[in-house]
Motif scaffolding. Sequence first.
Motif, PDB file in Angstrom:
ATOM      1  N   GLU A 113       0.859  -1.187   0.000  1.00 17.42           N
ATOM      2  CA  GLU A 113       0.000   0.000   0.000  1.00 17.42           C
ATOM      3  C   GLU A 113       0.890   1.231   0.000  1.00 17.42           C
ATOM      4  OE1 GLU A 113      -3.047   1.989   3.152  1.00 17.42           O
ATOM      5  OE2 GLU A 113      -3.105  -0.191   2.988  1.00 17.42           O
ATOM      6  N   PHE A 130      -3.358   3.933  -1.952  1.00 18.03           N
ATOM      7  CA  PHE A 130      -3.375   3.167  -3.185  1.00 18.03           C
ATOM      8  C   PHE A 130      -2.794   1.786  -2.955  1.00 18.03           C
ATOM      9  CE2 PHE A 130      -3.252   7.568  -4.486  1.00 18.03           C
ATOM     10  CZ  PHE A 130      -4.086   7.623  -5.574  1.00 18.03           C
ATOM     11  N   GLN A 131      -3.284   0.846  -3.746  1.00 16.17           N
ATOM     12  CA  GLN A 131      -2.721  -0.498  -3.800  1.00 16.17           C
ATOM     13  C   GLN A 131      -1.758  -0.528  -4.981  1.00 16.17           C
ATOM     14  OE1 GLN A 131      -5.612  -3.587  -4.389  1.00 16.17           O
ATOM     15  NE2 GLN A 131      -4.081  -5.130  -4.871  1.00 16.17           N
ATOM     16  N   VAL A 132      -0.542  -1.000  -4.738  1.00 12.69           N
ATOM     17  CA  VAL A 132       0.435  -1.136  -5.815  1.00 12.69           C
ATOM     18  C   VAL A 132       0.098  -2.405  -6.587  1.00 12.69           C
ATOM     19  CG1 VAL A 132       2.874  -1.344  -6.386  1.00 12.69           C
ATOM     20  CG2 VAL A 132       2.182  -0.010  -4.387  1.00 12.69           C
ATOM     21  N   TYR A 146      -1.149   1.854  -9.944  1.00  8.13           N
ATOM     22  CA  TYR A 146      -1.849   1.806  -8.664  1.00  8.13           C
ATOM     23  C   TYR A 146      -3.347   1.831  -8.887  1.00  8.13           C
ATOM     24  CZ  TYR A 146       2.665   3.567  -7.014  1.00  8.13           C
ATOM     25  OH  TYR A 146       3.989   3.733  -6.757  1.00  8.13           O
TER      26      TYR A 146
END
Length: 194
Positions: A113, A130-132, A146
Amino acid sequence: MPSPPFPSDHDPSIPDSVTLLDEAGRSLECSVEQSFKDSGNTYLILLPVDSPVTIIAWDSDDDEADAAWVEEDEEIEQVFADAKAVLSEQNLTLNYAAYTLTVSGELPEVVEELTLEVPTDNGQVESEHFQVLTHFYHNDQKYEIYTPLDPLLLFARRAPNRQIELLSFEEVQDLQPHLRELLIQEMEREEEEE
């Protein structure tokens, strides 16, 4: 995907989903999360069906890394094929949709994250999580892709001809009292269900 922030029940004359179109003719399929009327207008709160994504170019030196959002059409077109290829390795399909890039397919579980400071339309800065998803290189430049962890809500108006038009930042600000009321109703509904 996170649960919708508003109840899904709304005016029966409003469809469950709508398609937004931008000036370039690109489309974005959205579910209608809520609708309300004000001054004779019908307003919609929309949630993209596919997951929105952001591409960021990282320029790093020894001391710090600078992030540059890839937002202009020309920039997106230069890296789109590479981004699409690396996402396909995760069974995700990159779409050049209206107003945002999206991916269709099942997102992986959140492993990494990132919190970024994001400029808003009113000139302020907000922290977003954000989620990578993945990274790739294009012309020796590192890019990362992301998806936001919070839902991307879009606000629109249904014109008398049934055309759906996205609202400007200023128009959304004018609707703040109605949006607060909807949030309060949803919180009360959740409390009653507990």
